[in-house]
Design a protein around this motif. Structure first.
Motif, short mmCIF file in Angstrom:
data_model
loop_
_atom_site.label_atom_id
_atom_site.label_comp_id
_atom_site.label_asym_id
_atom_site.label_seq_id
_atom_site.Cartn_x
_atom_site.Cartn_y
_atom_site.Cartn_z
N SER A 1 0.83 -1.22 0.00
CA SER A 1 0.00 0.00 0.00
C SER A 1 0.86 1.27 0.00
CB SER A 1 -0.94 0.02 1.21
OG SER A 1 -0.21 0.24 2.40
N GLN A 2 2.12 1.17 0.44
CA GLN A 2 3.02 2.33 0.48
C GLN A 2 4.07 2.26 -0.62
OE1 GLN A 2 4.12 0.76 4.20
NE2 GLN A 2 3.29 2.43 5.39
N ASP A 3 3.94 1.29 -1.51
CA ASP A 3 4.97 1.04 -2.52
C ASP A 3 4.76 1.92 -3.75
OD1 ASP A 3 6.96 -0.02 -4.12
OD2 ASP A 3 5.83 -1.85 -4.59
N THR A 4 5.08 3.21 -3.62
CA THR A 4 4.86 4.14 -4.73
C THR A 4 5.78 3.83 -5.91
OG1 THR A 4 6.36 5.71 -3.66
CG2 THR A 4 4.01 6.03 -3.28
N SER A 5 6.97 3.32 -5.65
CA SER A 5 7.90 3.02 -6.75
C SER A 5 7.43 1.82 -7.56
CB SER A 5 9.31 2.80 -6.20
OG SER A 5 9.77 3.97 -5.58
N GLY A 6 7.07 0.75 -6.87
CA GLY A 6 6.53 -0.42 -7.57
C GLY A 6 5.26 -0.09 -8.31
#
Length: 172
Positions: free
Chosen positions: A26-31
């Protein structure tokens, strides 16, 4: 170099791996950026995982994807810096049949204009294993955007001239 581009775009099957000790999906902005970007470019997301930055976990996931006939490209984000927890190069390099030295060199050349000499601490790298292209990007979303928009997107486009990596990936 020979003739290595075609007139038609070929969608590729791409897996995305995020390496993080502190984030979840949910916090994986790069992925998420890489997933959105590859899909907008016309490629297929075949798998996406987030795992701890652990050498053996990384090798395990990448080895499974490399052995999978359906995975043509792997994009990783995270673990390419200089801290003791940054294990991506040591994890992935032994799996390569052939390294794409120019990927890391060009990535650092481009980011030099943004970060100055701090870019020497980036250990972004690329290579091939079992006809699977692997590109390892830093964990920041900005670095993923730079790597995708300025290098990877064109190199995964079969119409890009004078050449690209599409003809070198396994056929599915």
């Amino acid at each position: 170099m020979g003739h290595c581009s075609t007139t038609e775009f070929t969608p590729l099957n791409i897996a995305v791996l995020t390496l993080s000790d502190s984030r979840d999906l949910s916090q994986d902005t790069s992925g998420q950026f890489l997933q959105d970007a590859l899909q907008q470019a016309g490629h297929q997301l075949v798998d996406r995982k987030l795992i701890k930055d652990d050498k053996y976990l990384i090798r395990s996931v990448i080895s499974q994807w490399v052995a999978d006939d359906n995975v043509q490209v792997i994009l990783t984000t995270g673990g390419t810096g200089f801290t003791v927890r940054d294990n991506t190069p040591e994890s992935v390099k032994p799996l390569f049949d052939r390294e794409i030295e120019g990927f890391g060199e060009l990535f650092r050349h481009i980011t030099y204009t943004e970060l100055g000499t701090s870019t020497v601490q980036s250990r972004a790298l690329g290579g091939f294993a079992n006809q699977t292209a692997i590109f390892c990007l830093p964990g920041s979303t900005g670095a993923c955007r730079t790597g995708w928009n300025k290098i990877i997107k064109e190199q995964l486009d079969a119409t890009h001239r004078p050449c690209n990596f599409v003809m070198h990936v396994k056929q599915v």
